[in-house]
Design a protein around this motif. Structure first.
Motif, short mmCIF file in Angstrom:
data_model
loop_
_atom_site.label_atom_id
_atom_site.label_comp_id
_atom_site.label_asym_id
_atom_site.label_seq_id
_atom_site.Cartn_x
_atom_site.Cartn_y
_atom_site.Cartn_z
N TYR A 173 0.84 -1.20 0.00
CA TYR A 173 0.00 0.00 0.00
C TYR A 173 0.87 1.24 0.00
O TYR A 173 1.78 1.38 0.82
CB TYR A 173 -0.91 0.01 1.24
N GLY A 178 -0.87 2.34 -8.09
CA GLY A 178 -0.26 1.25 -8.84
C GLY A 178 1.05 1.69 -9.46
O GLY A 178 1.57 2.77 -9.18
N VAL A 179 1.57 0.82 -10.33
CA VAL A 179 2.79 1.14 -11.07
C VAL A 179 2.37 1.82 -12.37
O VAL A 179 1.49 1.32 -13.08
CB VAL A 179 3.60 -0.14 -11.37
#
Ligand code: ADP
Ligand code: ASP
Ligand code: MG
Length: 411
Positions: A173, A178-179
């Protein structure tokens, strides 16, 4: 009970309110029937402050004491997280690294994990404890001293626990959901990826994308840990975030998947060293002994038996590198006329497994930078990446231009 590892980074535990919010997320997973191992970072900014205090106190500090100081931020959040869970009637307790004990080698400030015994924590799970809160980033050396795993090391703690306990998943987290194709702080055209291959994530991380520590990706790849990056600020579904997974699970096939940068690089040049067998060993041996992370290297063509040798390293290692090289010179191991440090450079890299099968990526990258008037100082390539060293003031511009040229905003 199935085990889940949940790691909360610095911004996710930055205040007591955020710790509460994170604890609620943990409560949701406990309610689903998981035994949860929570790995916490220090409150955001804390580790930087501690590192600053060490640097102010001692220029060439004893790394064992550096670790004693900088590991302390995680102790605070681990205890607070356990207390917060207890207040919610979730049975929880905290562990510092040495209590597990998370055993590492003795490479202080960038130690490697060697073993995580599970009996201690499993015994507590068997007694009905639901959450083990573990201080990230820290361990204990064979000599019994506190070690740390390098900046961003709580990610690695999390993945290592997931591997040791056979966790169903390791959820990281953080403050982004996200990426992305590049750091969303650099361009709002950055696009979130649903999945990314281990190999690409490994390159992006090692080239500066600090969303995951490089070693955490290495470990996840080696032990087949299901690794997910997601936001601690948004409501979550099971599909949220980015899954780091095997190449075969990914449909997209483009030459470049992401752009990474590393702001704090330095370029060092030894002017006029003897061009003889063994010279590289004579230079890079002492640097390795001094713990310098040498990255790119170029040796220029020789004239009259002398040549210039250039290498890059993190900017905060320049003083150590100078000390090591000057000591080698004083000991007559090497001879150079001058040592020049350029501390205003950054590294920008394009990464993609698609590069293996497509040519022309490097040419397109160089053309784009030239169109923007950006001078390239050093180039390095591998099978799935191209990196350039440029003036730091052009870093954002270069990332944005490359993101555009490889059309990364388009799904
Ligand atoms: P944490 O404190 O949760 O460990 P970090 O600051 O270490 O968080 O990592 C998250 C940050 O990584 C993001 O805020 C973002 O600015 C940066 N980042 C760099 N590259 C990327 C990328 N490709 N995708 C997502 N985030 C990235
Ligand atoms: N607190 C440590 C750091 O800032 C470790 C981590 O957060 O992952 O580097
Ligand atoms: Mg981090």
């Amino acid at each position: 009970m199935p085990v889940l590892v949940m790691k909360f980074g610095g911004t996710s535990v930055a205040t007591l309110d955020r710790i509460k919010r994170a604890a609620k997320r943990v409560g949701v997973e406990v309610a689903k029937g998981y035994d949860v191992i929570v790995i916490v970072s220090a409150m955001s900014g804390k580790t930087n402050e501690l590192v600053g205090w060490v640097n102010e106190t001692s220029k060439f500090y004893d790394a064992r004491e550096y670790d004693a100081v900088v590991s302390s931020g995680e102790n605070v959040t681990a205890g607070l997280m356990a207390l917060t869970l207890q207040e919610m009637d979730v049975p929880a307790r905290s562990w510092q690294g040495w209590q597990v004990p998370l055993k590492t080698n003795n490479a202080h400030s960038s130690a490697r994990i060697e073993e995580i015994p599970t009996d201690n924590i499993n015994a507590k799970f068997a007694e009905g404890m639901k959450v083990a809160v573990v201080a990230g980033f820290q361990g204990i050396s064979p000599e019994g001293r506190i070690t740390t795993l390098g900046r961003g090391g709580s990610d690695t703690t999390a993945v290592a626990f997931a591997a040791a306990f056979g966790a169903e998943r390791c959820d990281i987290y953080t403050d982004v959901d996200g990426v992305y194709t590049t750091d969303p702080r650099i361009t709002d055209k950055a696009r979130k990826l649903d999945k990314i291959a281990f190999e690409e994530m490994l390159e992006l991380a090692s080239l500066g994308a600090k969303v995951l520590q490089t070693r955490s990706v290495e470990l996840a790849m080696r032990f087949g840990v299901r690794l997910r990056v997601l936001s601690s600020f948004e409501e979550q579904s099971d599909e949220a975030g980015t899954l780091v997974c095997a190449e075969e699970e990914i449909m997209e096939n483009r030459p470049v998947s992401g752009i990474a940068y590393s702001r704090d690089e330095a370029k060092m040049t030894l002017i006029s060293v003897a061009d003889r067998p063994g010279i590289a060993a004579a230079i890079f041996g002492p640097l390795a002994e001094a713990g310098i992370n040498v990255d790119m290297i170029i040796q220029n063509i020789a004239e009259e038996g002398r040549t210039d040798m250039t290498f890059s390293c993190p900017v905060d290692q320049v003083a150590r590198a100078e000390k090591a090289l000057n000591a080698a010179k004083d000991a007559d191991q090497i001879n150079f006329h001058d040592l020049i440090a350029d501390t205003n450079v950054a590294k920008v890299s394009a990464v993609g497994i698609g590069m293996r099968s497509q040519s022309g990526v490097a040419a397109q990258m160089f053309k784009t930078l030239s169109d923007e008037g950006v001078n390239i100082k050093v180039i390095a390539t591998s099978e799935i990446k191209i990196s350039v060293l440029i003036d730091r003031k052009y870093m954002e511009l270069a990332v944005q231009a490359l993101h555009d040229t490889f059309e990364l905003e388009k799904a």
